[in-house]
Design a protein around this motif. Sequence first.
Motif, short mmCIF file in Angstrom:
data_model
loop_
_atom_site.label_atom_id
_atom_site.label_comp_id
_atom_site.label_asym_id
_atom_site.label_seq_id
_atom_site.Cartn_x
_atom_site.Cartn_y
_atom_site.Cartn_z
N VAL A 133 -42.57 12.49 6.96
CA VAL A 133 -41.70 12.82 5.60
C VAL A 133 -40.49 11.99 5.84
O VAL A 133 -39.77 12.05 6.64
CB VAL A 133 -41.25 14.23 5.62
CG1 VAL A 133 -40.55 14.71 4.52
CG2 VAL A 133 -42.79 15.13 5.44
N LYS A 134 -40.21 11.01 4.78
CA LYS A 134 -38.81 10.47 4.81
C LYS A 134 -37.98 11.07 3.70
O LYS A 134 -38.31 10.90 2.48
CB LYS A 134 -39.31 8.96 4.39
CG LYS A 134 -38.24 8.10 4.52
CD LYS A 134 -38.26 6.58 4.38
CE LYS A 134 -37.10 5.80 4.21
NZ LYS A 134 -37.49 4.40 4.18
N ASP A 135 -36.98 11.62 4.35
CA ASP A 135 -36.12 12.57 3.34
C ASP A 135 -34.83 11.76 3.35
O ASP A 135 -33.85 12.67 2.79
CB ASP A 135 -36.22 13.94 3.79
CG ASP A 135 -35.64 14.02 5.04
OD1 ASP A 135 -35.23 13.03 5.70
OD2 ASP A 135 -35.60 15.32 5.55
N SER A 136 -34.52 10.81 3.69
CA SER A 136 -33.06 10.06 3.32
C SER A 136 -33.27 8.69 2.94
O SER A 136 -34.22 7.91 2.94
CB SER A 136 -32.52 10.10 4.83
OG SER A 136 -33.21 9.41 5.73
N VAL A 137 -32.26 8.19 2.34
CA VAL A 137 -32.00 6.75 1.93
C VAL A 137 -31.44 6.04 2.95
O VAL A 137 -30.39 6.32 3.65
CB VAL A 137 -31.06 6.63 0.76
CG1 VAL A 137 -31.02 5.20 0.14
CG2 VAL A 137 -31.89 7.55 -0.55
N GLY A 138 -32.05 4.81 3.42
CA GLY A 138 -31.51 3.79 4.33
C GLY A 138 -32.30 4.12 5.44
O GLY A 138 -33.01 4.86 5.79
N PRO A 139 -31.94 3.08 6.42
CA PRO A 139 -32.59 3.21 7.63
C PRO A 139 -32.38 4.65 8.54
O PRO A 139 -31.36 5.15 8.22
CB PRO A 139 -31.96 2.12 8.75
CG PRO A 139 -31.43 1.39 7.68
CD PRO A 139 -31.21 2.05 6.42
N LEU A 140 -33.41 5.18 9.11
CA LEU A 140 -33.35 6.29 9.95
C LEU A 140 -32.74 6.09 11.29
O LEU A 140 -33.09 5.15 11.75
CB LEU A 140 -34.76 7.13 9.66
CG LEU A 140 -35.24 7.39 8.53
CD1 LEU A 140 -36.63 8.13 8.69
CD2 LEU A 140 -34.30 8.58 7.72
N PRO A 141 -32.09 7.06 12.00
CA PRO A 141 -31.61 6.87 13.19
C PRO A 141 -32.76 6.85 14.08
O PRO A 141 -33.74 7.85 13.94
CB PRO A 141 -30.91 8.19 13.42
CG PRO A 141 -31.15 9.23 12.54
CD PRO A 141 -31.51 8.36 11.26
N LEU A 142 -32.88 6.22 15.44
CA LEU A 142 -33.70 6.34 16.41
C LEU A 142 -33.70 7.65 17.17
O LEU A 142 -34.66 8.02 17.68
CB LEU A 142 -33.77 5.11 17.00
CG LEU A 142 -34.28 3.74 16.64
CD1 LEU A 142 -33.61 2.59 17.52
CD2 LEU A 142 -35.38 3.82 16.23
N ALA A 143 -32.50 8.16 17.21
CA ALA A 143 -32.44 9.35 18.02
C ALA A 143 -31.17 10.32 17.40
O ALA A 143 -30.46 9.84 16.61
CB ALA A 143 -31.87 9.06 19.28
N LEU A 144 -31.18 11.64 17.96
CA LEU A 144 -30.32 12.56 17.30
C LEU A 144 -29.28 12.71 18.57
O LEU A 144 -29.77 12.81 19.64
CB LEU A 144 -31.01 13.86 17.17
CG LEU A 144 -31.94 14.03 15.89
CD1 LEU A 144 -32.64 15.29 15.99
CD2 LEU A 144 -31.27 13.43 14.75
N ASP A 145 -27.95 12.73 18.14
CA ASP A 145 -26.88 12.81 19.34
C ASP A 145 -26.85 14.42 19.34
O ASP A 145 -26.06 15.01 18.58
CB ASP A 145 -25.45 12.17 18.54
CG ASP A 145 -24.59 12.44 19.70
OD1 ASP A 145 -24.77 13.06 20.72
OD2 ASP A 145 -23.36 12.08 19.27
N MET A 146 -27.31 14.95 20.43
CA MET A 146 -27.27 16.21 20.80
C MET A 146 -25.71 16.84 21.27
O MET A 146 -25.66 17.98 21.31
CB MET A 146 -28.15 16.74 22.11
CG MET A 146 -29.73 16.42 21.78
SD MET A 146 -30.09 17.00 20.10
CE MET A 146 -29.90 18.91 20.21
N TRP A 147 -24.97 15.97 21.44
CA TRP A 147 -23.49 16.31 21.37
C TRP A 147 -22.91 16.82 20.10
O TRP A 147 -21.76 17.36 20.11
CB TRP A 147 -22.68 15.28 22.10
CG TRP A 147 -22.97 15.02 23.62
CD1 TRP A 147 -23.86 14.16 24.08
CD2 TRP A 147 -22.46 15.55 24.99
NE1 TRP A 147 -23.89 14.00 25.56
CE2 TRP A 147 -23.01 14.95 25.84
CE3 TRP A 147 -21.64 16.81 24.72
CZ2 TRP A 147 -22.64 15.59 27.12
CZ3 TRP A 147 -21.20 17.37 26.22
CH2 TRP A 147 -21.61 16.63 27.34
N SER A 148 -23.15 16.28 19.16
CA SER A 148 -22.92 16.47 18.05
C SER A 148 -22.60 17.89 17.64
O SER A 148 -23.46 18.74 17.63
CB SER A 148 -23.64 15.76 16.78
OG SER A 148 -23.08 16.48 15.33
N PRO A 149 -21.33 18.31 17.05
CA PRO A 149 -21.15 19.80 16.68
C PRO A 149 -22.13 20.33 15.56
O PRO A 149 -22.40 21.42 15.67
CB PRO A 149 -19.65 19.71 16.21
CG PRO A 149 -19.05 18.56 16.72
CD PRO A 149 -20.28 17.47 16.75
#
Length: 215
Positions: free
Chosen positions: A53-69
Amino acid sequence: MSHLVRMSFADPSTPQKVLRDISLGVDLTTVPFIGTASDAGLAFDFTFPEPAVKDSVGPLPLALDMWSPTNAFDTSPLRQGCECYTCKNHHRAYLQHLLNAKEMLAWTLLQIHNHHVMDQFFAAARRSISDGTFSQNVDTFERTYASEFPEQTGQGPRVRGYQAKSEYGTPKRNPKVYGRLDDHAEKLMEAESGVATPDTGADGLQAHGFARKSQ
């Protein structure tokens, strides 16, 4: 010699570069960015050749930053649909809590997840080669995902062994903790300088007034 396994000791930094090596005929390759990404608090979030499922416009990030609030109260798995141990038993908020608490379990769980994602990545690449669609799938992957991993925003795990030498003159990642006791050690040595100890010699005992050397 075409039947021999071709192994590459290159240093690919992204899955795109791994795909490039495969397209050049590499059968086995090192994947150092798994450990680098895990140390940076990044959870892989890609599938080959593209997400279901591609639910965003533009390149998707390769990873999630788990430090993000944004992960502080997120009880969803690291990646939707992932069957790894980490995603089946823990959620993003718990991982961020472990990172903030500097618990080694955080990086262990990230390693489990990231290795699982890469296992699935290579399995899909093998199927793609068997189906004869590898080149087209590589193009799709490169259009779908960003070309680099997100920047590291948090501190990595504590380096074990402060005796480890730095490479190429670079400073060590974490300063030695025991250095904080240097001033206390100096004060202790000053205090002990006026006290006779069991290993004090005859001259020392005489200097402290405990004895007098006989001729």
